[in-house]
Scaffold this active site. Structure first.
Site, PDB file in Angstrom:
ATOM      1  N   HIS A  45      41.035  35.105  28.719  1.00  0.00           N
ATOM      2  CA  HIS A  45      39.647  34.535  28.298  1.00  0.00           C
ATOM      3  C   HIS A  45      38.654  35.564  29.064  1.00  0.00           C
ATOM      4  O   HIS A  45      37.560  34.974  29.469  1.00  0.00           O
ATOM      5  CB  HIS A  45      39.300  33.085  28.481  1.00  0.00           C
ATOM      6  N   ASP A  72      43.509  28.741  31.705  1.00  0.00           N
ATOM      7  CA  ASP A  72      44.309  28.141  30.464  1.00  0.00           C
ATOM      8  C   ASP A  72      44.872  29.476  29.627  1.00  0.00           C
ATOM      9  O   ASP A  72      44.147  30.608  29.601  1.00  0.00           O
ATOM     10  CB  ASP A  72      43.536  27.228  29.683  1.00  0.00           C
ATOM     11  N   GLU A  73      45.858  29.402  28.712  1.00  0.00           N
ATOM     12  CA  GLU A  73      46.133  30.270  27.587  1.00  0.00           C
ATOM     13  C   GLU A  73      46.429  31.614  28.263  1.00  0.00           C
ATOM     14  O   GLU A  73      45.646  32.442  27.724  1.00  0.00           O
ATOM     15  CB  GLU A  73      45.223  29.977  26.585  1.00  0.00           C
ATOM     16  N   VAL A  74      47.073  31.669  29.150  1.00  0.00           N
ATOM     17  CA  VAL A  74      47.320  33.285  30.009  1.00  0.00           C
ATOM     18  C   VAL A  74      48.604  33.576  29.013  1.00  0.00           C
ATOM     19  O   VAL A  74      49.601  33.367  29.330  1.00  0.00           O
ATOM     20  CB  VAL A  74      47.600  33.033  31.116  1.00  0.00           C
TER      21      VAL A  74
END
Ligand SMILES: *[C@@H]1O[C@H](CO)[C@@H](O)[C@H](O)[C@H]1NC(C)=O
Ligand SMILES: *[C@@H]1O[C@H](CO)[C@@H](O)[C@H](O)[C@H]1NC(C)=O
Ligand SMILES: *[C@@H]1O[C@H](CO)[C@@H](O)[C@H](O)[C@H]1NC(C)=O
Ligand SMILES: *[C@@H]1O[C@H](CO)[C@@H](O)[C@H](O)[C@H]1NC(C)=O
Ligand SMILES: *[C@@H]1O[C@H](CO)[C@@H](O)[C@H](O)[C@H]1NC(C)=O
Length: 406
Positions: A146, A199-201
Site C-alpha cells: 500500500h 496488511d496485504e503484502v
C-alpha cells in the site's frame, strides 16, 4: 438548566468527560413551541456513565479520494455527537500521497494534484480541531504494501520501475524515509499510537527483482522472513520516536510472537482473531470487515449494532486487552460528496455498543431503532447528511414522511 450543566461538570473526572456529559445534556434539550423556551423532558436527570471501551474509532481514507479540511472537520464534529474518540487517518496509500513531509519534500509529488494536498499546518489544524473536541488523531502510513505512491517522488523506493510495490526491503533508504516521516509525524500527531499498516503484502516484486533477490539470498531470507524483518524494523523506528504501534492483523497472523509486546493488533479480516490476540497477551482493536466496514454500502445498521468486540472472549483479563473497536470508511467508492451519508447513522450504531455497558445492550435491534432514528434526525438538524435507517445499508428516503420514519 445551568444548574444541571454545572452538576455535570462537577462530576466529570476529566475535561473530556465533561464534554461528553454536556453533549448528552444538549441532546436531552429541545425547543418547546408553546413556551418558546428550551425544554428538558422528565427533569431532573441523573445520568452516571462512562465508556465501556477507551478506543472508539472511525477510519477515513484520504489516499483513494482526497477529503477537504472542511469535510474532515465535519466528520470530527459528528464523531463528538456519538462520542467516538479516535479519528484513524489513513493518510497515504498506493494511489496518492497527499501530505507534506518536510524531511522528504518530494513525497507529496505523489498527490493527485496541487489542490489535493495537506500541508503540515493543515495537519496541525486537524489535530487541534479534533483535540478540542475530545478526539485523538491516529495517523497511519501503511508499509511495506500500500505504498506505491511514495515512489513518484523517490523512485528508488520501488523495487523497480516495472514492479512498484511493496517498498524495497533491501534498500536502507526505505527505512531512512520511514524514519523521516515518523520524525515529522511525532511533531504533529501527539496521540500515543501510530499505525504502521502491514496488511496485504504481496511480495512477488521482491523475488522478481534481481537486486532484491540477491539481497534475500545474501541475508538467508525468504520473502516471509523479509516481510517480518520489514515490519519489525519499522516498529523499532516508530518506538524510537516515542510511539506505540498499531499494525493490521496479518502481522500477528504471520509472526505474532515476534511483534513488540506493546503492539496493538488491528483486526479486519474476520471475526475470530481477537480471541487469539488477547490470549497471546497483546492488545486488540476490532474492525471485522463483514460488519464494521462502512464502504460495504449494503451493510445494515443492524449489523453494525449487533457486532460485539468481546465475542468469544470470556476471561476478564483478556477482555481488558480489547481496547475498543473502529468502523472503517475506506475511500475507494466515496469522496467529499457522499461521505457523511455513508458514515452516518451506521457508525453511531457501533458507537453505542462501544460506549454502553454490555448489560444495557439488547440482543436485538428493536429498542435501538427508535433511538437511532431520532439520533439520525438530530444529526440532520445539526447539518450532518446522515442517511435514513430504512432499507439495506446506505439509502435515500423511501417516501414522503416525517424524519423518524425514514
Ligand atoms: C517533484 O515536484 C517538484 C516541484 O514540486 C519538481 O520540481 C520535481 O521535479 C518533482 N520530482 C519528481 C521526481 O517528480
Ligand atoms: C543497512 O542498515 C543495516 C542496519 O542498520 C546495516 O546493518 C547495513 O550495513 C546497512 N547496509 C548498507 C549497504 O549500508
Ligand atoms: C502479486 O503481484 C504480482 C506482480 O505485481 C501480480 O502478478 C499478482 O497477481 C499479485 N498477486 C496477488 C495475489 O494479488
Ligand atoms: C521461510 O524461512 C523460514 C525459516 O527462516 C521458514 O520457517 C519458513 O517456513 C519459510 N517460509 C517460506 C514461505 O518458505
Ligand atoms: C464463553 O461463554 C459463552 C456463554 O457464556 C459460552 O457459550 C462459550 O462457550 C464460552 N467460550 C469460551 C471460549 O469459553
Amino acid at each position: 438548566s445551568i444548574g444541571n450543566a454545572l452538576h455535570v461538570l462537577q462530576l466529570a473526572q476529566t475535561v473530556f468527560g465533561a464534554l461528553h456529559a454536556l453533549q448528552t445534556f444538549s441532546q436531552l434539550c429541545h425547543f418547546e413551541f408553546t413556551s418558546r423556551l428550551i425544554g428538558l423532558n422528565s427533569a431532573p436527570w441523573m445520568i452516571s456513565d462512562a465508556p465501556r471501551f477507551p478506543y472508539r474509532g472511525l477510519l477515513i481514507d484520504t489516499s483513494r479520494h482526497y477529503l477537504p479540511l472542511a469535510t474532515i472537520k465535519g466528520v470530527i464534529d459528528a464523531m463528538t455527537y456519538s462520542k467516538l474518540n479516535v479519528l484513524h487517518w489513513h493518510i497515504v496509500d498506493e494511489q496518492s500521497f497527499p501530505i507534506e513531509i518536510p524531511s522528504y519534500p518530494k513525497l507529496w509529488n505523489g498527490s493527485y494534484s496541487y489542490s489535493e494536498r495537506y500541508t503540515m499546518p493543515d495537519a496541525i489544524d486537524i489535530v487541534r480541531y479534533a483535540e478540542k473536541r475530545g478526539v485523538n488523531v491516529l495517523a497511519e502510513i501503511d508499509v511495506p504494501g500500500h505504498a506505491r505512491s511514495w515512489g513518484v517522488g523517490y523512485p528508488e523506493l520501488w523495487p523497480s520501475d516495472s514492479c512498484r510495490e511493496p517498498l524495497d526491503v533491501s534498500n536502507n533508504f526505505t527505512f531512512k524515509v520511514i524514519d523521516g516521516i515518523l520524525s515529522d509525524f511525532s511533531k504533529v500527531f501527539k496521540f500515543k499510537f501510530v499505525h504502521l499498516g502491514g496488511d496485504e503484502v504481496n511480495t512477488s516484486c521482491w523475488t522478481e527483482t534481481p537486486h532484491i533477490k540477491e539481497w534475500l539470498n545474501n541475508n538467508h531470507m525468504n520473502v516471509s522472513d523479509a516481510y517480518r524483518y520489514f515490519v519489525l524494523r519499522a516498529q523499532k523506528i516508530a518506538i524510537s520516536h516515542g510511539y506505540e504501534v498499531i499494525n493490521w492483523e496479518e502481522t500477528f497472523n504471520n509472526f505474532g510472537d515476534k511483534l513488540d509486546r506493546k503492539t496493538v493488533v488491528h483486526n479486519w479480516l474476520g471475526g475470530d482473531v481477537a480471541p487469539k490476540v488477547v490470549a497471546a497477551g497483546l492488545r486488540c482493536i476490532v474492525s471485522n470487515q463483514d460488519k464494521w466496514y462502512l464502504d460495504h454500502l449494503d451493510a445494515t445498521w443492524e449489523g453494525f449494532y449487533l457486532n460485539e468486540p468481546l465475542k468469544g472472549i470470556n476471561n476478564t483479563e483478556q477482555q481488558r486487552l480489547v481496547i475498543g473497536g473502529e468502523v472503517c470508511m475506506w475511500g475507494e467508492q466515496i469522496d467529499a460528496s457522499d461521505i457523511e451519508q455513508t458514515i452516518w447513522p451506521r457508525a453511531a450504531a457501533a458507537a453505542e455498543r462501544l460506549w454502553s455497558p454490555l448489560e444495557q445492550i439488547a440482543e436485538d435491534t428493536r429498542s435501538a431503532t427508535s433511538r437511532l432514528s431520532r439520533f439520525r434526525c438530530l444529526l440532520n438538524q445539526r447539518g450532518v447528511a446522515a442517511a435514513p435507517l430504512a432499507g439495506n445499508g446506505r439509502t435515500a428516503p423511501y417516501e414522503p414522511g416525517p424524519c423518524v420514519r425514514q
